[in-house]
Design a protein around this motif. Structure first.
Motif, PDB file in Angstrom:
ATOM      1  N   ALA A  77      86.190  59.869  29.247  1.00 39.57           N
ATOM      2  CA  ALA A  77      84.910  60.510  28.941  1.00 39.57           C
ATOM      3  C   ALA A  77      84.614  61.625  29.931  1.00 39.57           C
ATOM      4  N   VAL A  78      83.918  62.646  29.454  1.00 36.51           N
ATOM      5  CA  VAL A  78      83.444  63.722  30.318  1.00 36.51           C
ATOM      6  C   VAL A  78      82.043  63.336  30.764  1.00 36.51           C
ATOM      7  N   SER A  79      81.860  63.199  32.084  1.00 36.54           N
ATOM      8  CA  SER A  79      80.580  62.703  32.594  1.00 36.54           C
ATOM      9  C   SER A  79      79.644  63.805  33.073  1.00 36.54           C
ATOM     10  N   ARG A  80      80.188  64.942  33.539  1.00 39.44           N
ATOM     11  CA  ARG A  80      79.348  66.016  34.074  1.00 39.44           C
ATOM     12  C   ARG A  80      79.969  67.380  33.814  1.00 39.44           C
ATOM     13  N   LEU A  81      79.086  68.385  33.721  1.00 41.30           N
ATOM     14  CA  LEU A  81      79.474  69.783  33.539  1.00 41.30           C
ATOM     15  C   LEU A  81      78.764  70.635  34.577  1.00 41.30           C
ATOM     16  N   ALA A  82      79.379  71.748  34.939  1.00 42.58           N
ATOM     17  CA  ALA A  82      78.712  72.753  35.769  1.00 42.58           C
ATOM     18  C   ALA A  82      79.267  74.112  35.383  1.00 42.58           C
ATOM     19  N   ILE A  83      78.375  75.109  35.316  1.00 40.58           N
ATOM     20  CA  ILE A  83      78.765  76.474  34.994  1.00 40.58           C
ATOM     21  C   ILE A  83      78.621  77.303  36.266  1.00 40.58           C
ATOM     22  N   SER A  84      79.627  78.129  36.552  1.00 40.29           N
ATOM     23  CA  SER A  84      79.548  78.995  37.730  1.00 40.29           C
ATOM     24  C   SER A  84      78.423  80.010  37.551  1.00 40.29           C
ATOM     25  N   PRO A  85      77.853  80.499  38.654  1.00 44.16           N
ATOM     26  CA  PRO A  85      76.747  81.463  38.546  1.00 44.16           C
ATOM     27  C   PRO A  85      77.094  82.706  37.720  1.00 44.16           C
ATOM     28  N   ASP A  86      78.341  83.148  37.748  1.00 42.45           N
ATOM     29  CA  ASP A  86      78.739  84.313  36.931  1.00 42.45           C
ATOM     30  C   ASP A  86      79.138  83.909  35.514  1.00 42.45           C
ATOM     31  N   GLU A  87      79.107  82.615  35.236  1.00 41.65           N
ATOM     32  CA  GLU A  87      79.419  82.022  33.926  1.00 41.65           C
ATOM     33  C   GLU A  87      80.855  82.251  33.472  1.00 41.65           C
ATOM     34  N   LYS A  88      81.753  82.589  34.398  1.00 40.65           N
ATOM     35  CA  LYS A  88      83.160  82.782  34.049  1.00 40.65           C
ATOM     36  C   LYS A  88      83.951  81.479  34.115  1.00 40.65           C
ATOM     37  N   HIS A  89      83.442  80.505  34.859  1.00 45.09           N
ATOM     38  CA  HIS A  89      84.160  79.242  35.037  1.00 45.09           C
ATOM     39  C   HIS A  89      83.246  78.065  34.744  1.00 45.09           C
ATOM     40  N   MET A  90      83.895  76.957  34.409  1.00 45.58           N
ATOM     41  CA  MET A  90      83.165  75.724  34.150  1.00 45.58           C
ATOM     42  C   MET A  90      83.923  74.577  34.801  1.00 45.58           C
ATOM     43  N   LEU A  91      83.174  73.655  35.381  1.00 48.13           N
ATOM     44  CA  LEU A  91      83.743  72.420  35.904  1.00 48.13           C
ATOM     45  C   LEU A  91      83.464  71.306  34.912  1.00 48.13           C
ATOM     46  N   LEU A  92      84.506  70.527  34.597  1.00 48.40           N
ATOM     47  CA  LEU A  92      84.377  69.335  33.755  1.00 48.40           C
ATOM     48  C   LEU A  92      84.777  68.146  34.602  1.00 48.40           C
ATOM     49  N   SER A 117      83.750  57.576  37.322  1.00 50.63           N
ATOM     50  CA  SER A 117      83.281  58.851  36.781  1.00 50.63           C
ATOM     51  C   SER A 117      82.428  59.589  37.798  1.00 50.63           C
ATOM     52  N   VAL A 118      82.625  60.889  37.873  1.00 52.75           N
ATOM     53  CA  VAL A 118      81.843  61.741  38.757  1.00 52.75           C
ATOM     54  C   VAL A 118      80.402  61.780  38.238  1.00 52.75           C
ATOM     55  N   LYS A 119      79.441  61.609  39.132  1.00 51.19           N
ATOM     56  CA  LYS A 119      78.022  61.566  38.746  1.00 51.19           C
ATOM     57  C   LYS A 119      77.290  62.870  39.057  1.00 51.19           C
ATOM     58  N   CYS A 120      77.738  63.626  40.059  1.00 51.13           N
ATOM     59  CA  CYS A 120      77.078  64.868  40.457  1.00 51.13           C
ATOM     60  C   CYS A 120      78.139  65.940  40.661  1.00 51.13           C
ATOM     61  N   LEU A 121      77.763  67.178  40.344  1.00 54.57           N
ATOM     62  CA  LEU A 121      78.737  68.262  40.370  1.00 54.57           C
ATOM     63  C   LEU A 121      77.976  69.578  40.454  1.00 54.57           C
ATOM     64  N   ALA A 122      78.406  70.499  41.321  1.00 56.56           N
ATOM     65  CA  ALA A 122      77.725  71.788  41.425  1.00 56.56           C
ATOM     66  C   ALA A 122      78.653  72.842  42.005  1.00 56.56           C
ATOM     67  N   PHE A 123      78.464  74.085  41.567  1.00 55.39           N
ATOM     68  CA  PHE A 123      79.087  75.225  42.204  1.00 55.39           C
ATOM     69  C   PHE A 123      78.224  75.651  43.382  1.00 55.39           C
ATOM     70  N   SER A 124      78.831  76.322  44.364  1.00 55.44           N
ATOM     71  CA  SER A 124      78.033  76.917  45.435  1.00 55.44           C
ATOM     72  C   SER A 124      77.205  78.052  44.836  1.00 55.44           C
ATOM     73  N   PRO A 125      76.051  78.367  45.403  1.00 55.55           N
ATOM     74  CA  PRO A 125      75.179  79.393  44.824  1.00 55.55           C
ATOM     75  C   PRO A 125      75.842  80.763  44.660  1.00 55.55           C
ATOM     76  N   ASP A 126      76.785  81.111  45.549  1.00 52.87           N
ATOM     77  CA  ASP A 126      77.446  82.410  45.410  1.00 52.87           C
ATOM     78  C   ASP A 126      78.585  82.377  44.384  1.00 52.87           C
ATOM     79  N   GLY A 127      78.951  81.181  43.936  1.00 51.20           N
ATOM     80  CA  GLY A 127      79.990  81.038  42.918  1.00 51.20           C
ATOM     81  C   GLY A 127      81.386  81.335  43.386  1.00 51.20           C
ATOM     82  N   ALA A 128      81.575  81.569  44.676  1.00 45.02           N
ATOM     83  CA  ALA A 128      82.898  81.911  45.195  1.00 45.02           C
ATOM     84  C   ALA A 128      83.855  80.753  44.998  1.00 45.02           C
ATOM     85  N   LEU A 129      85.073  81.100  44.566  1.00 43.07           N
ATOM     86  CA  LEU A 129      86.083  80.065  44.333  1.00 43.07           C
ATOM     87  C   LEU A 129      87.076  80.057  45.462  1.00 43.07           C
TER      88      LEU A 129
END
Length: 129
Positions: A77-92, A117-129
């Motif tokens: 199952a996919v438990s969490r999603l996050a979209i990068s600030p520039d919306e070019k990447h997504m974490l599943l 399952s991962v419960k929390c997930l976030a990109f850094s505010p600057d979205g740097a990878l």
């Protein structure tokens, strides 16, 4: 003015999009065959991403309620999603975390090995990878 939208996922697999100011239902999306685990709007609030116990990630038009894209993550199952600030990447996230290029849904990298399952997930505010 802009709508104040609220999206909520149900154990039955539906996602309800509400206009929070007018307290009116905008759409009911028949999103998943199992529990909905997470919902995320993009910055413009015209797209909604959902994930669930059915191992799928779906992208929806908030305006029409139409499913625009469906991605099956894998064996869990996919438990969490996050979209990068520039919306070019997504974490599943499930029991591993996948970084995807959102436009083509291609995997960039994977972080395996989570016992649960991962419960929390976030990109850094600057979205740097």
């Amino acid at each position: 003015g802009a709508q104040a939208l609220l999206a909520l996922g149900t154990n039955g697999g539906d996602v309800h999009i509400w206009d929070a100011v007018r307290a009116g239902l905008v759409h009911t999306l028949r999103a998943h065959t199992g529990r909905v685990n997470h919902v995320v709007f993009n910055r413009e609030k015209d797209l909604l991403y959902t994930c669930g116990d059915d191992k799928r990630v779906c992208c929806w038009s908030v305006v029409s309620g139409e499913m625009l894209h469906e991605f099956k993550k894998g064996k869990v199952a996919v438990s969490r999603l996050a979209i990068s600030p520039d919306e070019k990447h997504m974490l599943l996230a499930g029991t591993s975390i996948r970084l995807l290029h959102r436009e083509k849904w291609k995997r960039v990298s994977q972080l395996p090995g989570h016992a649960d399952s991962v419960k929390c997930l976030a990109f850094s505010p600057d979205g740097a990878l």
